[in-house]
Scaffold this active site. Structure first.
Site, mmCIF file in Angstrom:
data_model
loop_
_atom_site.group_PDB
_atom_site.id
_atom_site.type_symbol
_atom_site.label_atom_id
_atom_site.label_comp_id
_atom_site.label_asym_id
_atom_site.label_seq_id
_atom_site.Cartn_x
_atom_site.Cartn_y
_atom_site.Cartn_z
ATOM 1 N N SER A 104 0.846 -1.184 0.000
ATOM 2 C CA SER A 104 0.000 0.000 0.000
ATOM 3 C C SER A 104 0.893 1.250 0.000
ATOM 4 C CB SER A 104 -0.960 -0.056 1.193
ATOM 5 O OG SER A 104 -2.033 0.838 1.036
ATOM 6 N N HIS A 238 -7.725 -5.890 0.381
ATOM 7 C CA HIS A 238 -6.556 -5.025 0.473
ATOM 8 C C HIS A 238 -5.461 -5.651 1.333
ATOM 9 C CE1 HIS A 238 -4.523 -1.206 -0.066
ATOM 10 N NE2 HIS A 238 -4.324 -1.119 1.246
#
Length: 260
Positions: A104, A238
């Protein structure tokens, strides 16, 4: 300038190891893996990575200011400042080939560090692994960091990866919120930037149900990867890397084995 995968001799130390949690190997390492955590993340999230690779690989996980044993330090709030500081602290550890992995926000940071190592220090990483993050030229500014605490917490919950207990307990939330806001400031004010290529292969990883990044987004990292690119799509969202830990670290271990 001729780039090397590592210097011919260890450079003069810069900074201290307060920046890294290092996992010991049984003998002198032949290679290093630097893990760069996500926004709001800490080295402890990646604790299992310390024992996921062979004895020739030293694992280092970045420890950002404003959390855990660096809680009293102010958070860094720009990507360039964070990349500059991590790169400086990394210089004493470039005596063996280095692979970067960033998840990320950490993916953007890993890319920036790779560029700094090549441009300023003549060192080309062995590989760059990027996870669950758009490449720099597809990013757009965001204003979430300017919103109230409830909005920040809602986004953290949406993405997952943070224990609910930390967000539900008012005292714990007060401790972790500054780091979350600081990191979201980095994320929101970074990009778009030019698709500046790195000299090493790039390996992209994503969960197929990620709510913030698509498989096509991750495929666009090929634009900065003239030395080679591949994309791994795994089940999950995610934070697919928690459920898919063995598969992901196995793929990274195979790449590491090619560095000697």
């Amino acid at each position: 300038m001729t780039l090397r995968t590592h210097p011919t001799a260890p450079p003069t130390p810069v900074g201290g190891d307060r920046w890294f949690r290092r996992y010991a190997v049984r003998s002198a390492p032949r290679r290093r893996l630097l893990v760069l955590p996500h926004a709001g993340g800490s080295a402890s999230f990646y604790h299992a990575w310390g024992t996921s690779f062979d004895d020739a690989t030293e694992v280092m996980v970045a420890r950002y200011p404003g959390r855990h044993d660096r809680l009293a330090e102010p958070c860094v709030e720009t990507m360039d400042e964070l990349a500059d500081q991590v790169t400086a602290a990394l210089l004493p550890h470039l005596d063996v080939p280095l692979t970067l992995f960033g998840h990320s926000m950490g993916a953007s940071l890993a890319h920036e560090i790779a560029l700094r190592l090549e441009r300023a220090h003549g060192v080309r990483p062995a590989a760059l692994h990027v996870s669950s993050r758009k490449p720099p030229h597809l990013l757009a500014p965001r204003t979430l960091h300017t919103e109230d605490d409830d909005a920040l917490i809602a986004e953290v919950r949406r993405l997952g990866g943070t224990e609910d207990a930390l967000l539900d307990d008012p005292d714990l939330r007060e401790i972790v919120l500054p780091a979350i806001r600081g990191d979201f400031t980095i994320v929101g004010t970074y990009g778009p930037r030019a698709a500046t290529p790195v000299g090493c292969p790039v390996h992209a990883h994503i969960g197929e149900e990620d709510p913030s990044t698509t498989v096509a987004d991750m495929g666009a990292w090929a634009d900065v990867a003239p030395a080679g690119f591949d994309l791994q799509v795994l089940p999950g969202g995610h934070f697919y890397l928690t459920q898919q830990h063995a598969t992901l670290t196995g793929a990274i271990a195979r790449q590491l084995a090619t560095t000697g």
